[in-house]
Scaffold this motif. Structure first.
Motif, mmCIF file in Angstrom:
data_model
loop_
_atom_site.group_PDB
_atom_site.id
_atom_site.type_symbol
_atom_site.label_atom_id
_atom_site.label_comp_id
_atom_site.label_asym_id
_atom_site.label_seq_id
_atom_site.Cartn_x
_atom_site.Cartn_y
_atom_site.Cartn_z
ATOM 1 N N GLU A 239 0.848 -1.197 0.000
ATOM 2 C CA GLU A 239 0.000 0.000 0.000
ATOM 3 C C GLU A 239 0.878 1.240 0.000
ATOM 4 N N GLY A 240 1.366 1.583 -1.145
ATOM 5 C CA GLY A 240 2.230 2.741 -1.249
ATOM 6 C C GLY A 240 2.663 2.957 -2.691
ATOM 7 N N LYS A 241 3.688 3.760 -2.850
ATOM 8 C CA LYS A 241 4.205 4.129 -4.166
ATOM 9 C C LYS A 241 5.408 3.256 -4.498
ATOM 10 N N ILE A 242 5.505 2.800 -5.748
ATOM 11 C CA ILE A 242 6.654 2.020 -6.195
ATOM 12 C C ILE A 242 7.392 2.798 -7.277
ATOM 13 N N VAL A 243 8.687 2.952 -7.080
ATOM 14 C CA VAL A 243 9.551 3.643 -8.037
ATOM 15 C C VAL A 243 10.601 2.648 -8.522
ATOM 16 N N TYR A 244 10.772 2.544 -9.824
ATOM 17 C CA TYR A 244 11.744 1.616 -10.392
ATOM 18 C C TYR A 244 12.953 2.370 -10.943
ATOM 19 N N PHE A 245 14.125 1.737 -10.817
ATOM 20 C CA PHE A 245 15.339 2.291 -11.419
ATOM 21 C C PHE A 245 16.005 1.212 -12.267
ATOM 22 N N GLY A 246 16.768 1.617 -13.255
ATOM 23 C CA GLY A 246 17.451 0.657 -14.106
ATOM 24 C C GLY A 246 17.832 1.267 -15.436
ATOM 25 N N VAL A 247 18.090 0.401 -16.427
ATOM 26 C CA VAL A 247 18.469 0.876 -17.758
ATOM 27 C C VAL A 247 17.393 0.564 -18.795
ATOM 28 N N GLY A 248 16.427 -0.267 -18.437
ATOM 29 C CA GLY A 248 15.342 -0.606 -19.357
ATOM 30 C C GLY A 248 14.233 0.426 -19.329
ATOM 31 N N MET A 249 13.358 0.356 -20.296
ATOM 32 C CA MET A 249 12.306 1.360 -20.425
ATOM 33 C C MET A 249 11.268 1.285 -19.315
ATOM 34 N N ARG A 250 11.261 0.193 -18.555
ATOM 35 C CA ARG A 250 10.309 0.083 -17.445
ATOM 36 C C ARG A 250 10.680 1.017 -16.290
ATOM 37 N N ALA A 251 11.941 1.443 -16.246
ATOM 38 C CA ALA A 251 12.445 2.203 -15.100
ATOM 39 C C ALA A 251 11.925 3.639 -15.093
#
Length: 462
Positions: A239-251
């Motif tokens: 129950e919160g915010k998810i932030v993604y990091f990386g080199v792919g376009m999903r980030a």
């Protein structure tokens, strides 16, 4: 610690005053026998089973003892010690922690992962400290028993806190999250480690995933979008915010144009339809991933990204984290003796793929501990990684690491391969091949004092 009146603590815990005064303030809190008693004005949680040195407690007084011991034992306290009897020490301990953490509405970041925890934690601390008073865990000292002292380091002047999670067994991160109550949680990457305590890789992933449930409701979870094991973590109930990091376009925080530069890595950061030019000291794509996670965290805390990136460029890596030095004979020494697991070994080898081009690459690899029944499997996998590379010399140290050498031989490695039980005799082997064409990576467990000392012996004083 924010000073607390003894009387208020007694009322909070619904305890009974057995002896002493309650009209003074506590300025530190420890769990007796788990932490050292060093200061006056300290609260001590004393369990029923503890053998108590009342003289020592009294000498450090005024002291406050909270305990569920029988009344007959508690009456042994001396004049400089206040004693409060509670019905249950465990319940009182957690009630106190919940109360104390609730006094502060600051952002609290906690970090887990197989690799990059300490570096990411230090990056965040470095950037935040330019503008804020930050409480942070020290170095890689992240064991659960340290969590209470770290929490007590928060006071009215603290504007943010950053803590690293230690993991030896399942339940460790749950325990620490109950203490820290993080508003932001980070998983850097999940590789392979601590399989002795977590039984297998699936158990290890579950243990890392404990941070998900540990984040305060409405908080933020920062995840590596490119890590296959992180993707196995169920997030439906978060129950919160998810932030993604990386080199792919999903980030959400995405790096591109990653390049090796002078003493570090350059890359472009893409976030929220904007592009930023960034530099991070320290070599390796893994260092860029650490930087992305750190930038995502400070952005969540309201820091301007342009300022954060400028601060990040002045970050100084910890010693023995892929630390480059001029070595004997004009060689280059890469000291990576801080930690040793399959994920960090692979990251170091990838750095050598770029930095070691045209050089005589020498690998000195030690035992990897805490792999449980999978010990031979993962040492052999490293041997396979080595065999695929253009390595001049491979030297293993320790009986476990011999599997690296044997597998490299089986896979047809062209390297000259030696197996040592210990460091003794290694320098005599290396001296003739350490020259300006040589680049040597030494990687072993932080528990190996001999490998750390040997790495230092190869470095020239600046």
């Amino acid at each position: 610690m924010k000073p607390l009146l003894v009387k208020d603590i007694r009322e909070l815990l619904q305890g009974e005053l057995i002896s002493g005064s309650e009209n003074w303030q506590v300025k530190d809190a420890i769990y007796y026998k788990r932490h050292d008693l060093t200061e006056q004005h300290t609260l001590l949680f004393v369990s029923r089973s503890d053998s108590v040195n009342w003289q020592e407690i009294n000498q450090k007084g005024p002291s406050l003892v909270i305990s569920d011991k029988p009344l007959s034992e508690l009456k042994n306290a001396l004049s400089n010690t206040t004693v409060i009897k509670v019905a249950s020490l465990v319940q009182s301990y957690w009630k106190f922690i919940k109360y104390y953490r609730g006094l502060f509405t600051i952002p609290v970041v906690t970090i887990t992962g197989t690799c990059g925890k300490t570096t990411t934690k230090d990056m965040i601390t470095h950037m935040l400290s330019k503008e804020r008073n930050v409480q942070a865990s020290v170095s890689s000292k992240n064991e659960p028993r340290r969590s209470l002292p770290y929490l007590m380091g928060i006071d009215d002047q603290t504007e943010a806190a950053v803590f690293e999670h230690g993991l030896g067994n399942s339940g460790n991160i749950t325990h620490q999250c109950m203490i820290y109550q993080p508003t932001i949680g980070i998983i850097t990457t999940i590789g392979v480690h601590h399989l002795d305590g977590c039984k297998n890789l699936e158990g290890y992933i579950r243990a890392k995933a404990e941070i998900v449930d540990g984040i305060k409701k409405g908080g933020t979870l920062i995840l590596n979008a490119d890590d296959i094991n992180t993707r196995k973590i169920p997030l439906q109930a978060f129950e919160g915010k998810i932030v993604y990091f990386g080199v792919g376009m999903r980030a959400d925080f995405r790096a591109s144009t990653i390049q090796f530069a002078n003493h570090g890595m350059t890359f472009q950061l893409h976030y929220n339809k904007k592009t930023y030019e960034a530099f991070i000291p320290g070599y390796g794509e893994h260092q860029v991933y650490n930087a992305l996670a750190a930038l995502a965290a400070v952005n969540e805390m309201g820091m301007d990204l342009n300022e954060a990136i400028s601060y990040l460029a002045t970050f100084k890596n910890m010693t023995r984290h892929l630390e480059f030095s001029n070595g004997v004979g004009g060689s280059t020494i890469i000291d990576d003796t801080w930690t040793n697991n399959p994920t960090s070994v692979e990251a170091a080898l990838k750095v050598l793929d770029s930095i070691g081009q045209g050089k005589n690459v020498i690998l000195v690899l030690g035992d990897i501990n805490r792999l449980g029944q999978f010990e031979k499997k993962y040492h052999r996998e490293i041997g396979r990684l080595v065999a695929k590379r253009n390595v001049h010399t491979l030297i293993t140290i320790g009986s476990k690491a011999e599997e690296i050498a044997r597998q490299a031989i089986r896979d047809g490695s062209t390297a000259t391969i030696h197996m040592f039980k210990e460091v003794k005799g290694l320098k005599e082997l290396l001296d003739p091949i350490l020259d300006s064409e040589a680049i040597l990576l030494i990687k072993g467990p932080m528990s190996s004092r001999s490998m750390i000392d040997f790495a230092n012996s190869l470095k020239l004083n600046p």
